[in-house]
Design an enzyme around this catalytic site. Structure first.
Site, PDB file in Angstrom:
ATOM      1  N   GLU A 155      72.638   9.326  33.681  1.00  0.00           N
ATOM      2  CA  GLU A 155      73.157   7.987  33.381  1.00  0.00           C
ATOM      3  C   GLU A 155      73.125   7.063  34.598  1.00  0.00           C
ATOM      4  O   GLU A 155      74.145   6.501  35.010  1.00  0.00           O
ATOM      5  CB  GLU A 155      74.578   8.088  32.828  1.00  0.00           C
ATOM      6  CG  GLU A 155      74.681   8.948  31.578  1.00  0.00           C
ATOM      7  CD  GLU A 155      76.112   9.037  31.040  1.00  0.00           C
ATOM      8  OE1 GLU A 155      77.016   8.385  31.609  1.00  0.00           O
ATOM      9  OE2 GLU A 155      76.315   9.765  30.051  1.00  0.00           O
ATOM     10  N   GLU A 268      74.697  14.499  25.555  1.00  0.00           N
ATOM     11  CA  GLU A 268      76.117  14.353  25.251  1.00  0.00           C
ATOM     12  C   GLU A 268      76.206  13.497  23.995  1.00  0.00           C
ATOM     13  O   GLU A 268      75.519  12.482  23.882  1.00  0.00           O
ATOM     14  CB  GLU A 268      76.886  13.642  26.373  1.00  0.00           C
ATOM     15  CG  GLU A 268      77.063  14.413  27.656  1.00  0.00           C
ATOM     16  CD  GLU A 268      77.838  13.601  28.702  1.00  0.00           C
ATOM     17  OE1 GLU A 268      78.386  12.524  28.347  1.00  0.00           O
ATOM     18  OE2 GLU A 268      77.878  14.019  29.870  1.00  0.00           O
TER      19      GLU A 268
END
Length: 343
Positions: A155, A268
């Site tokens: 990320e 995720e």
């Protein structure tokens, strides 16, 4: 958006069967009646040739040790995980003794590692933490010969700054340097993953397309979407669009067009509790069951299970209906077709 959607159609057939195969019965993907059954196997890049991996980041932020957390999560969902997601940073050495024990399941480790919080991306790329990389490489060579997934500084979007060593070019240089250095030091069992946030507001930034490190150092691409209050089903999760992100087609569509030959991992994902909607998690998990077949390039789903996630409780079993729906989802043939190889 029409251009990207059109590209997706044109390149959909370009991905190898291992990337887009949807077989869940041991038959050739796309085969009809009378097709010769084939064994479901795992490629050297840990791609299942049938279906997709079922994974979990168990009991995150609870303080429990990983072995206990995995055991409890598997009891709660009624099956063994194919992938267990663990997190490391800086000079921590991995896999740890507990993580090596987990891998004996057999299970695949997805190690999420930020190589340096005390150095910029540019500094890492210049070799300022090479001693740390070399110590890790020696540890992996000595303790863990099995294949595992490795995502490096996941990320990155919300860390990007055009100055100060955190530009997209700095990220690419850092990622490439880390992978190259580990390989030079004998780490050949790490299957590398590039993990995006999965948020449209970052995807429309002018620098977004420059974050990708390159096919030679990235084996899988991944993203981390969560079901916020604007998401109602799985399709809306993996292909989020927003009025303030005009032209963005959604992450799955973008990845399918941009990376037609790469397996996609949802590294995720999670559904938050919703006040006034106690049936939301159940309904959401049921939507995954109905819609997952529409996303054949997704080869792994790794749930983020936590009572203390930053925006709420993502545990999958907070209501009886959700518990059943999640357990049923994990037992789909799509997620049970290919056995995990021994570590």
């Amino acid at each position: 958006m029409r251009l990207i959607a059109g590209l997706a159609v044109l390149v959909a057939g370009a991905c190898a069967t291992a990337c887009t195969g949807t077989a869940t019965s041991g038959r050739v993907p796309g085969g009809g009646a009378g097709t010769t059954p084939v064994a479901c196997v795992v490629t050297d890049k840990l791609i299942p040739t049938c279906g997709a991996w079922w994974g979990i980041a168990p009991d995150v932020f609870s303080g429990r040790g990983p072995v206990r957390a995995v055991d409890m999560a598997e009891r709660r969902m009624g099956r063994r995980a194919d992938i267990v997601h663990v997190y490391h940073r800086g000079g921590e050495l991995f896999p740890t003794a507990e993580e090596r024990e987990i891998a004996k399941g057999p299970r695949l480790l997805l190690v999420n590692w930020k190589p340096a919080l005390d150095h910029t991306w540019a500094e890492v790329a210049r070799g300022e933490v090479d001693g740390r990389l070399d110590r890790l490489a020696e540890h992996i060579r000595r303790t863990f010969p099995g294949r595992f997934f490795l995502t490096i500084h996941h990320e990155p979007e919300n860390d990007v700054r055009e100055g100060g060593g955190y530009s997209p070019a700095d990220y690419v240089a850092m990622y490439r340097h880390v992978v190259t250095r580990l390989r030079q030091q004998g780490v050949h069992n790490a299957v590398t993953v590039m993990t995006y946030m999965g948020a449209p507001n970052w995807a429309v930034k002018p620098w977004f397309g420059r974050l990708y490190p390159g096919d030679d150092v990235v084996d899988w691409v991944a993203f981390d979407p969560y079901a916020d209050d604007r998401v109602t089903d799985f399709a809306g999760l993996v292909d989020k669009t927003r009025p303030d992100a005009p032209g963005w087609p959604g992450f799955y569509r973008w990845m399918q067009a941009r990376f037609p030959a790469k397996p996609i991992m949802v590294a995720e994902w999670g559904a938050f509790e919703r006040r006034g909607a106690p049936g939301f998690k159940r309904d959401f998990f049921e939507s995954v069951r109905r819609q997952i077949g529409d996303y054949p390039q997704i080869k792994a789903l790794v749930y983020f299970d936590s009572p203390l996630a930053p925006r709420g409780d993502t545990r999958f079993d907070t209501t009886p209906g959700a518990t059943r729906a999640f357990a049923q989802l994990g037992r789909l043939p799509r997620f049970t077709s290919t056995p995990v190889p021994p570590s």
